[in-house]
Design an enzyme around this catalytic site. Structure first.
Site, mmCIF file in Angstrom:
data_model
loop_
_atom_site.group_PDB
_atom_site.id
_atom_site.type_symbol
_atom_site.label_atom_id
_atom_site.label_comp_id
_atom_site.label_asym_id
_atom_site.label_seq_id
_atom_site.Cartn_x
_atom_site.Cartn_y
_atom_site.Cartn_z
ATOM 1 C CG ASP A 15 -1.890 -1.178 1.203
ATOM 2 O OD1 ASP A 15 -2.227 -1.649 0.106
ATOM 3 O OD2 ASP A 15 -2.269 -1.630 2.298
ATOM 4 C CE LYS A 18 2.416 -2.440 -4.314
ATOM 5 N NZ LYS A 18 2.073 -2.043 -2.941
ATOM 6 N N GLY A 42 -4.600 -4.234 -3.851
ATOM 7 C CA GLY A 42 -5.576 -3.176 -4.135
ATOM 8 C C GLY A 42 -4.763 -1.952 -4.499
ATOM 9 C CG HIS A 43 -1.986 -2.081 -6.985
ATOM 10 N ND1 HIS A 43 -1.169 -2.744 -7.851
ATOM 11 C CD2 HIS A 43 -1.699 -2.590 -5.759
ATOM 12 C CE1 HIS A 43 -0.419 -3.606 -7.190
ATOM 13 N NE2 HIS A 43 -0.728 -3.534 -5.909
ATOM 14 C CD GLN A 226 0.661 -8.891 -2.503
ATOM 15 O OE1 GLN A 226 1.306 -9.567 -3.266
ATOM 16 N NE2 GLN A 226 -0.591 -8.536 -2.747
HETATM 17 P P1 GDP Z 1 -0.763 0.347 -3.489
HETATM 18 O O1 GDP Z 1 -1.369 -0.930 -3.043
HETATM 19 O O2 GDP Z 1 0.708 0.415 -3.240
HETATM 20 O O3 GDP Z 1 -1.103 0.710 -4.912
HETATM 21 O O4 GDP Z 1 -1.408 1.495 -2.578
HETATM 22 P P2 GDP Z 1 -2.962 1.637 -2.204
HETATM 23 O O5 GDP Z 1 -3.690 2.153 -3.370
HETATM 24 O O6 GDP Z 1 -3.464 0.404 -1.561
HETATM 25 O O7 GDP Z 1 -2.876 2.708 -1.023
HETATM 26 C C1 GDP Z 1 -2.352 3.967 -1.228
HETATM 27 C C2 GDP Z 1 -3.440 4.994 -0.858
HETATM 28 O O8 GDP Z 1 -2.848 6.264 -0.736
HETATM 29 C C3 GDP Z 1 -4.501 5.134 -1.942
HETATM 30 O O9 GDP Z 1 -5.716 5.447 -1.326
HETATM 31 C C4 GDP Z 1 -3.992 6.298 -2.782
HETATM 32 O O10 GDP Z 1 -5.062 6.993 -3.437
HETATM 33 C C5 GDP Z 1 -3.385 7.166 -1.713
HETATM 34 N N1 GDP Z 1 -2.229 7.969 -2.136
HETATM 35 C C6 GDP Z 1 -1.224 7.654 -2.992
HETATM 36 N N2 GDP Z 1 -0.286 8.628 -3.013
HETATM 37 C C7 GDP Z 1 -0.715 9.580 -2.152
HETATM 38 C C8 GDP Z 1 -0.166 10.823 -1.705
HETATM 39 O O11 GDP Z 1 0.914 11.253 -2.085
HETATM 40 N N3 GDP Z 1 -0.901 11.517 -0.772
HETATM 41 C C9 GDP Z 1 -2.094 11.074 -0.296
HETATM 42 N N4 GDP Z 1 -2.728 11.803 0.608
HETATM 43 N N5 GDP Z 1 -2.632 9.906 -0.693
HETATM 44 C C10 GDP Z 1 -1.950 9.171 -1.593
HETATM 45 P P1 IMO Z 2 -0.927 -4.181 -2.221
HETATM 46 O O1 IMO Z 2 -0.472 -4.771 -3.540
HETATM 47 C C1 IMO Z 2 -0.958 -4.555 2.133
HETATM 48 C C2 IMO Z 2 -1.075 -8.639 3.750
HETATM 49 C C3 IMO Z 2 -2.328 -9.083 4.470
HETATM 50 C C4 IMO Z 2 -1.720 -10.053 5.470
HETATM 51 C C5 IMO Z 2 -0.613 -10.715 4.669
HETATM 52 C C6 IMO Z 2 -0.998 -12.061 4.075
HETATM 53 O O2 IMO Z 2 -2.213 -3.457 -2.302
HETATM 54 O O3 IMO Z 2 0.172 -3.407 -1.600
HETATM 55 P P2 IMO Z 2 -2.550 -12.788 2.036
HETATM 56 O O4 IMO Z 2 -4.003 -12.568 1.793
HETATM 57 O O5 IMO Z 2 -1.662 -12.232 0.991
HETATM 58 O O6 IMO Z 2 -2.230 -14.221 2.355
HETATM 59 O O7 IMO Z 2 -2.248 -11.970 3.403
HETATM 60 O O8 IMO Z 2 -0.292 -9.819 3.638
HETATM 61 N N1 IMO Z 2 -1.302 -8.132 2.374
HETATM 62 C C7 IMO Z 2 -1.213 -6.839 2.036
HETATM 63 N N2 IMO Z 2 -1.014 -5.735 2.795
HETATM 64 N N3 IMO Z 2 -1.072 -4.445 0.791
HETATM 65 C C8 IMO Z 2 -1.248 -5.539 0.024
HETATM 66 O O9 IMO Z 2 -1.249 -5.487 -1.326
HETATM 67 C C9 IMO Z 2 -1.367 -6.806 0.634
HETATM 68 N N4 IMO Z 2 -1.569 -8.057 0.199
HETATM 69 C C10 IMO Z 2 -1.509 -8.853 1.260
HETATM 70 O O10 IMO Z 2 -2.966 -7.997 5.105
HETATM 71 O O11 IMO Z 2 -1.100 -9.323 6.510
HETATM 72 MG MG MG Z 3 -2.900 -1.614 -1.805
#
Ligand code: GDP
Ligand code: IMO
Ligand code: MG
Length: 430
Positions: A15, A18, A42-43, A226
């Site tokens: 998270d 990416k 979840g991207h 991840q």
């Molecule tokens: P990923 O899994 O690495 O793609 O990240 P996620 O999408 O799960 O979580 C990142 C969260 O931070 C999302 O809700 C993005 O919309 C938000 N986000 C990304 N970059 C920024 C930033 O620079 N500032 C803020 N406030 N939110 C951001």
């Molecule tokens: P993105 O790509 C954050 C965490 C789960 C749990 C552990 C194992 O959005 O960054 P799993 O279901 O993979 O067997 O769970 O890994 N986890 C993540 N945490 N971002 C993710 O993906 C994750 N995918 C799995 O919360 O701790």
């Molecule tokens: Mg994510």
């Protein structure tokens, strides 16, 4: 723009942002491929009024005329995949001719999901906090050589044999150990053969496709899911996911050789978060932790669970640097730190009277480490609209420079808000 192939990886526990950065960089890539994980990812991409959370499809798909691929290392839940593809088509994103799947991808079956959830229940207090999407059990079957691959769904007699074999053990386990309902093989065979029919059009030999594209001078971007410390070998085991999330995993996960890669870009937040159970040395339990969660809207994009929040851990990032061979980094969510008087950066851990610079090797030792912090001065101004580094408050500038100094990784980009536009590039990647 020179021809380049890059890998984008998360440097923390996932998270890191990416999705946003891969979307941004996609304008200069020809092919964007995922190499591991499944719909545990979840991207998020935000552009104007649109906010999308990608579970399987690479976030490059929003950029017209780019090709997106799920490499062989990805595990696919067809239910989720087709929901996602339909949602994208509804907003006029073209999929046909732009999206392909390796025929070697393993399939997440309904019994994998049930097993994932039942195992977590069995672990009780020692639960991993998985996403419950069947990721671990699907990878287990792959390694146990009883997995079902995408190509297997396209031939009914092959699928029949594989499902019967897989259910032999699983139905016994469900009935006698886990006290769960068993699966009817015939129902599964019919349902998943139907998915095979829908998948057929997307299946390719993705390794051959990507290698030929590289030879033809195309730019390839491999999108990690991840993060480094969720890697099954190098992460905070056993609180990890079931795949190799590190850059090395990407090569096997799409089927290319190490000589093809030019750069490895690491994404990190300006602080740290983690969702699920497991060690987190710089975690802030209350007060500040809650404030960061509120301001950063730190709730899981897959499960909605509150993310645990803490200070930037430079130690972990330094480890992630060599685990991935990082050449440059992107720091996201700098805007979230606005308003803090002091900001801590972890530079080491105190363990049994000495300073150590890596996470403990024995999981039991985590309880005995104390983070050592360097204090940085905070800033009050909101920074979501700035356009250049020099527009940042001086203390925010100093914070970024200090992160570069301590981690010894140059910052290519920093991000100051969710939107695609809220990004400042210091050094172009492509
Ligand atoms: P990923 O899994 O690495 O793609 O990240 P996620 O999408 O799960 O979580 C990142 C969260 O931070 C999302 O809700 C993005 O919309 C938000 N986000 C990304 N970059 C920024 C930033 O620079 N500032 C803020 N406030 N939110 C951001
Ligand atoms: P993105 O790509 C954050 C965490 C789960 C749990 C552990 C194992 O959005 O960054 P799993 O279901 O993979 O067997 O769970 O890994 N986890 C993540 N945490 N971002 C993710 O993906 C994750 N995918 C799995 O919360 O701790
Ligand atoms: Mg994510």
């Amino acid at each position: 723009m020179r021809k380049k192939n890059i890998i984008v990886v998360g440097l923390q526990w996932g998270d890191e942002g990416k999705g946003k950065i891969v979307d941004l960089l996609s304008k200069n890539a020809d092919i964007i491929a995922r190499y591991q994980g499944g719909n545990n990812a979840g991207h998020t991409v935000v552009t104007g009024n649109i906010s999308l959370v990608f579970r399987l499809v690479p976030s490059g798909i929003l950029n017209e005329d780019k090709i997106c691929i799920l490499g062989n290392g990805v595990v696919i839940d067809p239910v989720v995949l087709f929901e996602e593809l339909e949602a994208l088509q509804k907003i006029n994103i073209k999929i046909k001719g732009r999206f392909y799947i390796s025929h070697k991808c393993h399939i997440i079956m309904p019994y994998h999901k049930r097993l994932d959830i039942a195992r977590e229940r069995l672990r009780g207090a020692g639960m991993i906090g998985t996403t419950g999407r069947g990721i671990g059990p699907a990878y287990e079957d792959k390694v146990a050589r009883i997995g079902i691959r995408a190509i297997d769904l396209t031939k009914k007699d092959v699928l029949y044999e594989k499902i019967i074999l897989s259910l032999k053990e699983k139905n016994y386990l469900f009935e006698n150990v886990l006290c769960e309902n068993i699966f009817d093989p015939d129902e599964l065979i019919n349902e998943y053969f139907e998915y095979g029919n829908k998948l057929k059009d997307y299946l390719i030999d993705s390794s051959e496709f990507i290698n030929k594209s590289i030879d033809a001078g195309k730019n390839i971007m491999l999108e990690g899911a991840q993060g480094t410390f969720l890697d099954v070998d190098h992460g905070t085991y056993p609180y990890v996911t079931s795949s190799n999330t590190v850059a090395g995993g990407s090569l096997a996960g799409v089927g290319i050789g190490p000589t093809k890669i030019d750069e490895v870009i690491g994404i990190t937040k300006a602080y740290t978060t983690r969702v699920g159970e497991g060690y987190f040395p710089t975690e802030l339990k209350e007060g500040l932790g809650d404030a960061i969660r509120d301001k950063g809207e730190e709730y899981g994009s897959v499960t909605g669970r509150p993310r645990r929040c803490g200070w930037f851990d430079a130690n972990m990032i330094k480890t992630a640097k060599y685990l991935n061979g990082i050449t440059g980094m992107v720091v996201t969510k700098l805007d979230v730190l606005s308003g803090l008087k002091k900001i801590n950066i972890c530079t080491g851990y105190l363990f049994k009277g000495s300073i150590i610079n890596h996470l403990p090797y024995l999981s039991d030792d985590f309880k005995d480490i104390t983070p050592v912090y360097e204090e940085a001065e905070g800033w009050n101004e909101e920074i979501g609209t700035i356009k250049q580094f020099k527009d940042l408050p001086v203390n925010a500038q100093k914070y970024l420079v200090r992160l570069e100094q301590i981690t010894e990784i140059p910052i290519n980009i920093f991000s100051i808000g969710k939107d695609r536009m809220q990004t400042v590039t210091l050094k172009e990647i492509f």
